[in-house]
Design an enzyme around this catalytic site. Sequence first.
Site, PDB file in Angstrom:
ATOM      1  N   GLU A 207     -17.229  10.265  23.234  1.00  3.94           N
ATOM      2  CA  GLU A 207     -15.843  10.883  22.901  1.00  3.94           C
ATOM      3  C   GLU A 207     -15.652  11.097  21.217  1.00  3.94           C
ATOM      4  O   GLU A 207     -14.927  11.929  20.988  1.00  3.94           O
ATOM      5  CB  GLU A 207     -14.748  10.386  23.293  1.00  3.94           C
ATOM      6  CG  GLU A 207     -14.550   8.765  22.764  1.00  3.94           C
ATOM      7  CD  GLU A 207     -13.348   7.982  23.490  1.00  3.94           C
ATOM      8  OE1 GLU A 207     -13.635   6.735  23.532  1.00  3.94           O
ATOM      9  OE2 GLU A 207     -12.529   8.682  23.922  1.00  3.94           O
TER      10      GLU A 207
ATOM     11  N   HIS B 222     -12.981  -3.932   3.917  1.00  2.00           N
ATOM     12  CA  HIS B 222     -11.058  -4.205   4.124  1.00  2.00           C
ATOM     13  C   HIS B 222     -10.794  -3.576   5.217  1.00  2.00           C
ATOM     14  O   HIS B 222     -10.343  -4.251   6.074  1.00  2.00           O
ATOM     15  CB  HIS B 222     -10.825  -3.554   2.833  1.00  2.00           C
ATOM     16  CG  HIS B 222      -9.341  -3.728   2.725  1.00  2.00           C
ATOM     17  ND1 HIS B 222      -8.768  -3.659   1.525  1.00  2.00           N
ATOM     18  CD2 HIS B 222      -8.291  -3.846   3.611  1.00  2.00           C
ATOM     19  CE1 HIS B 222      -7.267  -3.871   1.700  1.00  2.00           C
ATOM     20  NE2 HIS B 222      -7.239  -3.996   2.741  1.00  2.00           N
TER      21      HIS B 222
ATOM     22  N   HIS C 260      -7.128  -3.522   9.812  1.00  2.00           N
ATOM     23  CA  HIS C 260      -8.181  -4.343   9.263  1.00  2.00           C
ATOM     24  C   HIS C 260      -9.185  -4.345  10.464  1.00  2.00           C
ATOM     25  O   HIS C 260      -8.948  -5.473  11.300  1.00  2.00           O
ATOM     26  CB  HIS C 260      -7.607  -5.633   8.975  1.00  2.00           C
ATOM     27  CG  HIS C 260      -7.164  -5.803   7.704  1.00  2.00           C
ATOM     28  ND1 HIS C 260      -6.616  -6.777   7.030  1.00  2.00           N
ATOM     29  CD2 HIS C 260      -6.791  -4.649   6.654  1.00  2.00           C
ATOM     30  CE1 HIS C 260      -5.933  -6.393   5.844  1.00  2.00           C
ATOM     31  NE2 HIS C 260      -6.103  -5.221   5.665  1.00  2.00           N
TER      32      HIS C 260
ATOM     33  N   HIS D 255      -2.874   1.785   8.379  1.00  2.00           N
ATOM     34  CA  HIS D 255      -3.925   1.087   7.753  1.00  2.00           C
ATOM     35  C   HIS D 255      -4.049  -0.267   8.494  1.00  2.00           C
ATOM     36  O   HIS D 255      -3.054  -1.088   8.858  1.00  2.00           O
ATOM     37  CB  HIS D 255      -3.618   0.808   6.220  1.00  2.00           C
ATOM     38  CG  HIS D 255      -4.536  -0.155   5.671  1.00  2.00           C
ATOM     39  ND1 HIS D 255      -5.908  -0.096   5.497  1.00  2.00           N
ATOM     40  CD2 HIS D 255      -4.030  -1.349   5.144  1.00  2.00           C
ATOM     41  CE1 HIS D 255      -6.526  -1.361   5.087  1.00  2.00           C
ATOM     42  NE2 HIS D 255      -5.363  -2.001   4.634  1.00  2.00           N
TER      43      HIS D 255
ATOM     44  N   GLU E 127       0.720  -1.137   0.016  1.00  2.34           N
ATOM     45  CA  GLU E 127      -0.148  -0.107  -0.108  1.00  2.34           C
ATOM     46  C   GLU E 127       0.831   1.155  -0.003  1.00  2.34           C
ATOM     47  O   GLU E 127       0.362   2.245   0.316  1.00  2.34           O
ATOM     48  CB  GLU E 127      -1.032  -0.070   1.220  1.00  2.34           C
ATOM     49  CG  GLU E 127      -1.875  -1.127   1.252  1.00  2.34           C
ATOM     50  CD  GLU E 127      -2.946  -1.089   0.358  1.00  2.34           C
ATOM     51  OE1 GLU E 127      -2.965  -0.215  -0.631  1.00  2.34           O
ATOM     52  OE2 GLU E 127      -3.698  -1.970   0.287  1.00  2.34           O
TER      53      GLU E 127
HETATM   54  O1  2HA Z   1      -0.624  -5.741   3.602  1.00  2.00           O
HETATM   55  O2  2HA Z   1      -3.197  -4.853   4.285  1.00  2.00           O
HETATM   56  O3  2HA Z   1      -4.505  -3.916   2.136  1.00  2.00           O
HETATM   57  C1  2HA Z   1      -1.761  -6.059   3.367  1.00  2.00           C
HETATM   58  C2  2HA Z   1      -2.859  -5.046   3.243  1.00  2.00           C
HETATM   59  C3  2HA Z   1      -3.313  -4.726   2.024  1.00  2.00           C
HETATM   60 ZN    ZN Z   2      -5.428  -3.903   4.028  1.00  2.00          ZN
END
Ligand code: 2HA
Ligand code: ZN
Length: 271
Positions: free
Chosen positions: A168, A209, A140, A138, A114
Amino acid sequence: MKILESDFAKGFINMANDGNNMGWHERNGGNLSYRISGEEIRSVKEDLSYGPWRDITVSVPGLAGEYFMVTGSGRYFRNILADPEKNTGIIQIDETGEKYRICWGLKESVPTSELPAHLLNHEVKKEITRGNCRVIYHAHTTNIIALTFVLPLEDAVFTHELWEMATECPVVFPDGVGVLPWMVPGGREIGLKTAEKMREYDLVIWAHHGMFAAGCDFDTTFGLMHTAEKSAGILVKVLSMTPRKRQTITDDDLRRLSKEFHVKLREEFLN
Ligand code: 2HA
Ligand code: ZN
């Protein structure tokens, strides 16, 4: 100084470990990047050695010459604490903003898949915060992902629900959250769309995602991700008990809160 003795590397590793402990980084899921300051990079220059220039696949002239600490492609967050030099690394962007080179770590690896999204987000955030924003994260996040299967994929709907489910939230993210429909990850397209949303928000949801968060330091950015995900978890619990909230924080309550806490809520997201 050695990289691993620096406060920024320690903060990076600590945050990655915290994210792993939250259960947001199954397998090689998620990625983290930090824009290193001039002073910080000078303090570790004895530990840097420069590899060949490689294509970024996007153009980020606003980041020319900048150094970043990043997680590695295919690497697991759960292994970062034990072996940071293998699972993370430092890269430098060239003077055109089209290439990068590895200066430390990322042994037998390259930066996160990414990287285009991270760098495009950094470029936007560096510009609009006048250099204050340094972290892009980022993850998940389970409950946010679950909600993208049942709520309309609209900024206004997600923002209102998340504000409403935990007191909050409006104080922590008064600008709200952006939402993108499902897209193929890892490329230029999703990176450009995310960066566009980052002009308005510090949080962007990728449907089915996960989430991207931006902030000035590790604590703020992790806290932002955590607060939004916690609120999503409360909504998932409530919806699992009943389709209807019996009582809630009203829009007038939100307005009173914003006044007391001196934050400006995006009025278009209130009814
Ligand atoms: O690295 O999270 O979006 C794996 C991920 C791709
Ligand atoms: Zn991801």
